[in-house]
Design a protein around this motif. Structure first.
Motif, PDB file in Angstrom:
ATOM      1  N   ALA A 275       0.697  -1.235   0.093  1.00  0.00           N
ATOM      2  CA  ALA A 275       0.023   0.134   0.137  1.00  0.00           C
ATOM      3  C   ALA A 275       0.811   1.374  -0.005  1.00  0.00           C
ATOM      4  CB  ALA A 275      -0.975  -0.117   1.301  1.00  0.00           C
ATOM      5  N   LEU A 276       0.371   2.132  -0.777  1.00  0.00           N
ATOM      6  CA  LEU A 276       1.135   3.509  -1.027  1.00  0.00           C
ATOM      7  C   LEU A 276      -0.151   4.492  -0.496  1.00  0.00           C
ATOM      8  CD1 LEU A 276       3.344   5.512  -1.529  1.00  0.00           C
ATOM      9  CD2 LEU A 276       2.482   5.529  -3.962  1.00  0.00           C
ATOM     10  N   VAL A 277       0.041   4.867   0.578  1.00  0.00           N
ATOM     11  CA  VAL A 277      -0.936   5.887   1.347  1.00  0.00           C
ATOM     12  C   VAL A 277      -0.493   7.231   1.221  1.00  0.00           C
ATOM     13  CG1 VAL A 277      -2.439   6.278   3.407  1.00  0.00           C
ATOM     14  CG2 VAL A 277      -1.731   4.031   2.851  1.00  0.00           C
ATOM     15  N   MET A 278      -1.193   8.099   0.377  1.00  0.00           N
ATOM     16  CA  MET A 278      -0.758   9.483   0.112  1.00  0.00           C
ATOM     17  C   MET A 278      -1.931  10.656   0.453  1.00  0.00           C
ATOM     18  SD  MET A 278       1.436   9.069  -3.463  1.00  0.00           S
ATOM     19  CE  MET A 278       0.441   8.579  -4.259  1.00  0.00           C
ATOM     20  N   PRO A 279      -1.731  10.895   1.560  1.00  0.00           N
ATOM     21  CA  PRO A 279      -2.734  11.908   2.228  1.00  0.00           C
ATOM     22  C   PRO A 279      -2.032  13.393   1.761  1.00  0.00           C
ATOM     23  CG  PRO A 279      -1.441  11.444   4.011  1.00  0.00           C
ATOM     24  CD  PRO A 279      -0.986  10.583   2.899  1.00  0.00           C
ATOM     25  N   LEU A 284      -8.178  18.813   5.120  1.00  0.00           N
ATOM     26  CA  LEU A 284      -9.126  19.050   6.144  1.00  0.00           C
ATOM     27  C   LEU A 284     -10.282  17.965   6.040  1.00  0.00           C
ATOM     28  CD1 LEU A 284      -9.553  23.118   5.749  1.00  0.00           C
ATOM     29  CD2 LEU A 284      -8.193  21.825   7.380  1.00  0.00           C
ATOM     30  N   PHE A 285     -10.834  17.417   5.010  1.00  0.00           N
ATOM     31  CA  PHE A 285     -11.682  16.293   5.166  1.00  0.00           C
ATOM     32  C   PHE A 285     -11.018  15.009   5.634  1.00  0.00           C
ATOM     33  CE2 PHE A 285     -13.881  18.551   1.344  1.00  0.00           C
ATOM     34  CZ  PHE A 285     -15.081  18.528   1.953  1.00  0.00           C
ATOM     35  N   PHE A 286      -9.959  14.789   5.104  1.00  0.00           N
ATOM     36  CA  PHE A 286      -9.364  13.624   5.438  1.00  0.00           C
ATOM     37  C   PHE A 286      -7.803  13.791   5.681  1.00  0.00           C
ATOM     38  CE2 PHE A 286     -12.260  12.499   1.837  1.00  0.00           C
ATOM     39  CZ  PHE A 286     -13.153  11.588   2.753  1.00  0.00           C
ATOM     40  N   PRO A 287      -7.668  14.094   7.244  1.00  0.00           N
ATOM     41  CA  PRO A 287      -6.260  14.733   7.493  1.00  0.00           C
ATOM     42  C   PRO A 287      -5.259  13.706   7.652  1.00  0.00           C
ATOM     43  CG  PRO A 287      -7.768  14.842   9.367  1.00  0.00           C
ATOM     44  CD  PRO A 287      -8.738  14.270   8.188  1.00  0.00           C
ATOM     45  N   PRO A 288      -4.050  13.838   7.360  1.00  0.00           N
ATOM     46  CA  PRO A 288      -2.943  13.052   7.295  1.00  0.00           C
ATOM     47  C   PRO A 288      -2.753  11.931   8.706  1.00  0.00           C
ATOM     48  CG  PRO A 288      -2.106  15.153   7.426  1.00  0.00           C
ATOM     49  CD  PRO A 288      -3.382  15.161   7.089  1.00  0.00           C
ATOM     50  N   GLN A 289      -3.246  12.533   9.819  1.00  0.00           N
ATOM     51  CA  GLN A 289      -3.090  11.847  11.096  1.00  0.00           C
ATOM     52  C   GLN A 289      -4.146  10.649  10.943  1.00  0.00           C
ATOM     53  OE1 GLN A 289      -3.662  15.126  10.669  1.00  0.00           O
ATOM     54  NE2 GLN A 289      -5.078  15.716  12.361  1.00  0.00           N
ATOM     55  N   ASP A 290      -5.239  10.733  10.259  1.00  0.00           N
ATOM     56  CA  ASP A 290      -6.039   9.609  10.130  1.00  0.00           C
ATOM     57  C   ASP A 290      -5.434   8.336   9.363  1.00  0.00           C
ATOM     58  OD1 ASP A 290      -7.824  10.906  11.672  1.00  0.00           O
ATOM     59  OD2 ASP A 290      -9.041  11.503  10.161  1.00  0.00           O
ATOM     60  N   ASN A 291      -4.804   9.184   8.160  1.00  0.00           N
ATOM     61  CA  ASN A 291      -3.989   7.765   7.392  1.00  0.00           C
ATOM     62  C   ASN A 291      -2.747   7.180   8.148  1.00  0.00           C
ATOM     63  OD1 ASN A 291      -4.716   9.455   4.245  1.00  0.00           O
ATOM     64  ND2 ASN A 291      -5.679   7.657   5.051  1.00  0.00           N
ATOM     65  N   LYS A 292      -2.394   8.086   8.514  1.00  0.00           N
ATOM     66  CA  LYS A 292      -1.034   7.621   9.348  1.00  0.00           C
ATOM     67  C   LYS A 292      -1.499   6.631  10.615  1.00  0.00           C
ATOM     68  CE  LYS A 292       3.177   8.982  12.153  1.00  0.00           C
ATOM     69  NZ  LYS A 292       4.076  10.295  12.512  1.00  0.00           N
ATOM     70  N   LEU A 302       3.191   2.154   3.043  1.00  0.00           N
ATOM     71  CA  LEU A 302       4.278   3.046   3.058  1.00  0.00           C
ATOM     72  C   LEU A 302       3.268   4.121   3.162  1.00  0.00           C
ATOM     73  CD1 LEU A 302       6.792   4.655   2.737  1.00  0.00           C
ATOM     74  CD2 LEU A 302       6.578   4.565   0.336  1.00  0.00           C
ATOM     75  N   PHE A 303       3.549   5.312   4.249  1.00  0.00           N
ATOM     76  CA  PHE A 303       2.711   6.582   4.519  1.00  0.00           C
ATOM     77  C   PHE A 303       3.499   7.596   3.908  1.00  0.00           C
ATOM     78  CE2 PHE A 303       2.284  10.188   7.473  1.00  0.00           C
ATOM     79  CZ  PHE A 303       0.784  10.418   7.136  1.00  0.00           C
ATOM     80  N   LEU A 304       3.112   8.312   2.673  1.00  0.00           N
ATOM     81  CA  LEU A 304       3.814   9.293   2.152  1.00  0.00           C
ATOM     82  C   LEU A 304       2.743  10.398   1.976  1.00  0.00           C
ATOM     83  CD1 LEU A 304       6.637   9.962   0.793  1.00  0.00           C
ATOM     84  CD2 LEU A 304       5.473   8.971  -1.360  1.00  0.00           C
ATOM     85  N   PRO A 305       2.860  11.442   2.726  1.00  0.00           N
ATOM     86  CA  PRO A 305       1.914  12.648   2.339  1.00  0.00           C
ATOM     87  C   PRO A 305       2.286  13.423   1.389  1.00  0.00           C
ATOM     88  CG  PRO A 305       2.799  12.651   4.874  1.00  0.00           C
ATOM     89  CD  PRO A 305       3.441  11.586   4.083  1.00  0.00           C
ATOM     90  N   ILE A 306       1.170  14.274   0.615  1.00  0.00           N
ATOM     91  CA  ILE A 306       1.764  15.118  -0.506  1.00  0.00           C
ATOM     92  C   ILE A 306       1.725  16.618  -0.077  1.00  0.00           C
ATOM     93  CG2 ILE A 306       0.804  15.985  -2.402  1.00  0.00           C
ATOM     94  CD1 ILE A 306      -1.146  13.576  -2.501  1.00  0.00           C
ATOM     95  N   GLU A 307       3.015  17.065   0.416  1.00  0.00           N
ATOM     96  CA  GLU A 307       3.244  18.327   1.004  1.00  0.00           C
ATOM     97  C   GLU A 307       2.816  19.377  -0.117  1.00  0.00           C
ATOM     98  OE1 GLU A 307       4.044  18.782   4.015  1.00  0.00           O
ATOM     99  OE2 GLU A 307       4.624  16.460   4.261  1.00  0.00           O
ATOM    100  N   SER A 308       1.495  19.822   0.348  1.00  0.00           N
ATOM    101  CA  SER A 308       0.698  20.708  -0.584  1.00  0.00           C
ATOM    102  C   SER A 308       0.043  21.860   0.131  1.00  0.00           C
ATOM    103  CB  SER A 308       0.099  20.195  -1.486  1.00  0.00           C
ATOM    104  OG  SER A 308      -0.827  20.859  -2.296  1.00  0.00           O
ATOM    105  N   LYS A 309      -0.180  23.054  -0.117  1.00  0.00           N
ATOM    106  CA  LYS A 309      -1.232  23.966   0.335  1.00  0.00           C
ATOM    107  C   LYS A 309      -2.391  23.944  -0.330  1.00  0.00           C
ATOM    108  CE  LYS A 309       2.557  27.220   1.596  1.00  0.00           C
ATOM    109  NZ  LYS A 309       3.221  28.429   1.352  1.00  0.00           N
ATOM    110  N   TRP A 310      -2.587  23.074  -1.152  1.00  0.00           N
ATOM    111  CA  TRP A 310      -3.835  22.580  -1.731  1.00  0.00           C
ATOM    112  C   TRP A 310      -4.999  22.090  -1.298  1.00  0.00           C
ATOM    113  CZ3 TRP A 310      -5.420  23.855  -7.403  1.00  0.00           C
ATOM    114  CH2 TRP A 310      -4.631  24.848  -7.913  1.00  0.00           C
ATOM    115  N   GLY A 311      -4.656  21.512  -0.029  1.00  0.00           N
ATOM    116  CA  GLY A 311      -5.601  20.865   0.868  1.00  0.00           C
ATOM    117  C   GLY A 311      -6.061  19.471   0.192  1.00  0.00           C
ATOM    118  N   HIS A 312      -7.399  19.398   0.232  1.00  0.00           N
ATOM    119  CA  HIS A 312      -7.894  17.967  -0.195  1.00  0.00           C
ATOM    120  C   HIS A 312      -7.646  18.230  -1.599  1.00  0.00           C
ATOM    121  CE1 HIS A 312     -10.546  14.606  -0.591  1.00  0.00           C
ATOM    122  NE2 HIS A 312     -11.460  15.133  -1.485  1.00  0.00           N
ATOM    123  N   CYS A 313      -7.672  19.124  -2.331  1.00  0.00           N
ATOM    124  CA  CYS A 313      -7.663  18.974  -3.869  1.00  0.00           C
ATOM    125  C   CYS A 313      -6.247  18.940  -4.374  1.00  0.00           C
ATOM    126  CB  CYS A 313      -8.298  20.435  -4.200  1.00  0.00           C
ATOM    127  SG  CYS A 313     -10.092  20.476  -4.016  1.00  0.00           S
TER     128      CYS A 313
END
Length: 336
Positions: A275-279, A284-292, A302-313
Motif C-alpha cells: 500500500a502507498l498511502v498519500m494524504p 481538512l476532509f481526510f487529515p494525514p494523521q488519520d491515514n497515519k 508506506l505513508f507518504l504525505p503530499i506536501e501541498s497547500k492545496w488541501g484536499h484538492c
C-alpha cells in the motif's frame, strides 16, 4: 456521443436490505488487457466525479500508462452515469433512491472486473477522495486478488468531523425552497450554489486562501473565485445524485460489512496488498494523521504525505507540482 460502456447487473440486493432493480455500472477502459490478464489497474471515481475527471493521471509515459496497463474506471453509484436517482425509474427515482455504501460499490465493481473481463488478479487499485475509500475497501474485501493499493486524499473510514461537513453540504442544498423534499421539478440551483460555498472552505487549506493561490487559476479576487467557480461547480449535477454520493461517503468504513462486523483494525490488518498511502498534508476532509493511524495496522503500507497547500484538492490534478508528485511515486510503486 457516449464514451463509456454500461455493465448490466440485474436486480441488486444492497447492503441496506433494499433491492435496486436493473442496476448498471458505467465504466470506461484504457489500454489492452494482456493474455495473462495481469496488467489490470482499477481506478474508481470520487464524489461528483466522472470517469473523465480521472483521466489526468492516465497517459503514455505516466504511471497509469495505457500502453502498458489495462485501466478500468468504474463510475461510482449515484454519479449520474451508473445507477443514480436521476436515471432510475419509479419507484426508486429521485429521493426514493436507496442508500448505497462503499461496500456496495466495490462489490459491484468486483463483479464487473471478474465476470465481464475474467480477471483474477489486479496489479493496482488507485483512487482519490471517495475513490480512495473504495481503494481501501478493495484491499480489505479482496486481499487475495489485489496486489497493490494506492489511496490518496482519502481514508479507510470517514471520521466524525468529515461527516459533519458532508451533512452541512446536504443541509445547505436542502434549504432551497425548490428542493421539494427531493421531488423537485427543477434543480434547486440556489441550494447547489450554497453547497459549493460550503465545500469551498474545506476543499482547500487556510494557506491556499491566505496566500491567494486561487489567482494561479485565473481568479483575481476571492469574491470572483467564489462566485465564478464554487457557486457554479455543482450546477451540472443532479441534487439527489450529489446527496446519494455524500451519504455513501458519510457511511464510509471498510469494516462496516458482514465480513468484519465493525472491527476497523481487523479490516485494515487484512489489507495484505502493498500500500502507498498519500494524504494531502493540509487536507481538512481526510487529515494525514488519520491515514497515519490506518497505515500502522496495515501489514505493508508506506505513508507518504503530499506536501501541498492545496488541501484536499492536492489530489484532483489541477496543480502540476502535486500531480507530478503523485505520478512519480505511483510509477516507482508499480515498479517495486
Amino acid at each position: 456521443m457516449r464514451d463509456y460502456e454500461i455493465y448490466e447487473l440485474g436486480d441488486v440486493l444492497l447492503q441496506s436490505g433494499d433491492t435496486l432493480p436493473h442496476a448498471v455500472l458505467a465504466y470506461k477502459t484504457y489500454g489492452t488487457l494482456n493474455a495473462a490478464k495481469n496488467n489490470v489497474i482499477v481506478y474508481p471515481t470520487w464524489f461528483a466525479g466522472l470517469h473523465t475527471d480521472n483521466e489526468w493521471l492516465i497517459g503514455p509515459g505516466k504511471a497509469l500508462d495505457p500502453e502498458k496497463y489495462f485501466i478500468i474506471i468504474p463510475n461510482m453509484l449515484g454519479n449520474g452515469l451508473s445507477s443514480s436517482p436521476s436515471n432510475t425509474p419509479p419507484p426508486y427515482h429521485q429521493a426514493n433512491f436507496p442508500q448505497v455504501s462503499i461496500y456496495d460499490n466495490v462489490r459491484l465493481q468486483h463483479q464487473l472486473v471478474t465476470q465481464k473481463f475474467g480477471i483474477t488478479k489486479v496489479a493496482l487499485v488507485v483512487g482519490w477522495s471517495l475513490g480512495a475509500v473504495q481503494t481501501f475497501q478493495w484491499g480489505s474485501s479482496y486481499p487475495d486478488m489485489v496486489e497493490r493499493i494506492a489511496p490518496f486524499g482519502g481514508t479507510a473510514m470517514t471520521r466524525p468531523h468529515a461527516k459533519v461537513v458532508f451533512e452541512g453540504m446536504i443541509a445547505a442544498l436542502q434549504a432551497d425552497s425548490a428542493w421539494q423534499n427531493g421531488f423537485y421539478t427543477q434543480q434547486p440551483k440556489a441550494g447547489l450554489a450554497a453547497m459549493g460555498r460550503v465545500y469551498a472552505a474545506w476543499g482547500f487549506s487556510q494557506a491556499y486562501y491566505l496566500e491567494q493561490l486561487y489567482q494561479q487559476e485565473g481568479y483575481h479576487t476571492l469574491e470572483e473565485y467564489l462566485v465564478d467557480y464554487w457557486d457554479q461547480v455543482f450546477l451540472t449535477f443532479d441534487a439527489n445524485d450529489l446527496i446519494t454520493m455524500l451519504r455513501t461517503g458519510i457511511t464510509g468504513d471498510i469494516s462496516a460489512n458482514p465480513v468484519y462486523d465493525g472491527d476497523f483494525e481487523l479490516a485494515l490488518s487484512k489489507i495484505t496488498a502493498r500500500a502507498l498511502v498519500m494524504p494531502g498534508s493540509t487536507d481538512l476532509f481526510f487529515p494525514p494523521q488519520d491515514n497515519k493511524y490506518e497505515a500502522q495496522y496495515m501489514p505493508s503500507a508506506l505513508f507518504l504525505p503530499i506536501e501541498s497547500k492545496w488541501g484536499h484538492c492536492a489530489g484532483i490534478g489541477q496543480y502540476e507540482p502535486d500531480s507530478v508528485f503523485i505520478d512519480k511515486n505511483l510509477k516507482r510503486f508499480l515498479l517495486e
